[in-house]
Design an enzyme around this catalytic site. Sequence first.
Site, short mmCIF file in Angstrom:
data_model
loop_
_atom_site.label_atom_id
_atom_site.label_comp_id
_atom_site.label_asym_id
_atom_site.label_seq_id
_atom_site.Cartn_x
_atom_site.Cartn_y
_atom_site.Cartn_z
N LYS A 21 24.52 -13.05 2.70
CA LYS A 21 24.49 -13.22 1.33
C LYS A 21 22.86 -13.28 0.90
CE LYS A 21 26.87 -13.51 -2.72
NZ LYS A 21 28.16 -12.58 -3.33
N THR A 67 31.14 -13.51 1.86
CA THR A 67 29.65 -13.82 1.36
C THR A 67 29.64 -14.61 -0.01
OG1 THR A 67 29.53 -11.84 -0.22
CG2 THR A 67 29.03 -11.63 2.09
N ASP A 68 30.68 -14.82 -0.84
CA ASP A 68 30.82 -15.68 -1.86
C ASP A 68 30.89 -17.12 -1.49
OD1 ASP A 68 31.17 -15.85 -4.90
OD2 ASP A 68 32.86 -17.00 -4.03
N PHE A 169 -19.81 -4.53 6.20
CA PHE A 169 -19.09 -3.76 7.29
C PHE A 169 -20.06 -2.89 7.79
CE2 PHE A 169 -15.63 -0.45 7.85
CZ PHE A 169 -15.11 -1.19 8.74
N ARG A 186 -21.28 -7.08 0.31
CA ARG A 186 -19.92 -6.86 -0.59
C ARG A 186 -19.18 -7.68 -0.91
NH1 ARG A 186 -15.61 -3.72 3.61
NH2 ARG A 186 -15.29 -5.75 4.63
N VAL A 241 -12.61 -7.39 7.87
CA VAL A 241 -11.51 -8.23 7.58
C VAL A 241 -11.18 -8.66 8.82
CG1 VAL A 241 -9.36 -8.15 6.75
CG2 VAL A 241 -11.31 -7.27 5.45
N GLN A 242 -11.03 -7.79 9.85
CA GLN A 242 -10.54 -7.98 11.29
C GLN A 242 -10.90 -9.35 11.98
OE1 GLN A 242 -11.41 -4.96 9.93
NE2 GLN A 242 -10.10 -3.48 10.68
N ASN A 268 -7.48 -5.18 2.53
CA ASN A 268 -8.50 -5.13 2.12
C ASN A 268 -8.61 -4.73 0.77
OD1 ASN A 268 -11.47 -5.39 1.67
ND2 ASN A 268 -11.92 -3.78 3.11
N HIS A 270 -10.20 -3.75 -2.78
CA HIS A 270 -11.37 -3.18 -2.90
C HIS A 270 -11.90 -3.40 -4.22
CE1 HIS A 270 -11.21 -1.04 0.97
NE2 HIS A 270 -10.07 -0.28 0.70
#
Length: 313
Positions: A21, A67-68, A169, A186, A241-242, A268, A270
């Site tokens: 569920k 599932t109920d 970068f 940046r 970012v890495q 990333n 922008h």
Amino acid sequence: MATTRDQIQIGENIFEQRHGKERVRVGRVWRSGDNRHNFVEWNVSISLLSDCVNAYVSADNSDIVATDTMKNTVYVKAKECKEQVSVEEFAIILAKHFTSFYPQVTTAIVKIVEKPWERISMNGQPHDHGFKLGSEKHTTEVTVQKNGSLRVTSGVVGLSLLKTTQSGFEGFLRDQNTILPETRERMLATEVSASWRYQFESLSSINNKPLQFTEKYLLVKKVLMDTFFGPPKEGVYSPSVQATLYDMAKAVLGRFPDVSSIHLKMPNIHFLPVNLSSKVNPVIVKFEDDVYLPTDEPHGSIEASLSRPLSKM
């Protein structure tokens, strides 16, 4: 025809199944003796691996957990929690119930997303029963097997972070399709999705232990943010970012010995420099690290996992 608990072999074919569920929403208020209220809102998804293959291949529903019933169990167990519990503890309670109560259930997987309701303050005083909706969400995924095996993963989604400098970068691969200029100045913005696995391996390993999952969630989130931003005055430079992602993952494993692995996804997002010109006016707006065009797509997609030896996400 040979049958196992959650799969069946028919001729040369293997049939595997699970059922559950999803998106069961529950809110819970706990009232303390001093009339202070605590509130959570959870979105619960349950998946059961069980011996009910006959429902598929023989139209025999006798082994199906409806599932109920799963939905109702969420509310029953929430009611039974007389003291406030973390989202991870509630997931463990549910998963343990399904694997212990139903003989045919071999594994229960419970995923929960907690809506970020935060207590408000008025004139510097925390309100006893007032809450506002925040931003990032606390998540968990718990797997319990009938033999007592346990896997607990916590996480955060929607953690939006931005710094206006100390990012660059440079030195990336260039070819005939590359037009991106190199830069040491940046904007860096991302929406962090993180999940980390604890070293618990069995239900018995957490008995009578102060688990403090909520406190650990807040601390992990703080370490992620502190590593991203750096000290308040000087900050910390991000060459990509890495590199920042790796530093964040390494900081979490270094700070929390009970975390065996962490996965981070950091798009990333922008913010593009704005330069405006025309034939009549060649400089309408000249970019000086001040005016940006925010965008959310397309965006760079960066993700990675860091694990201790012999640990798996």
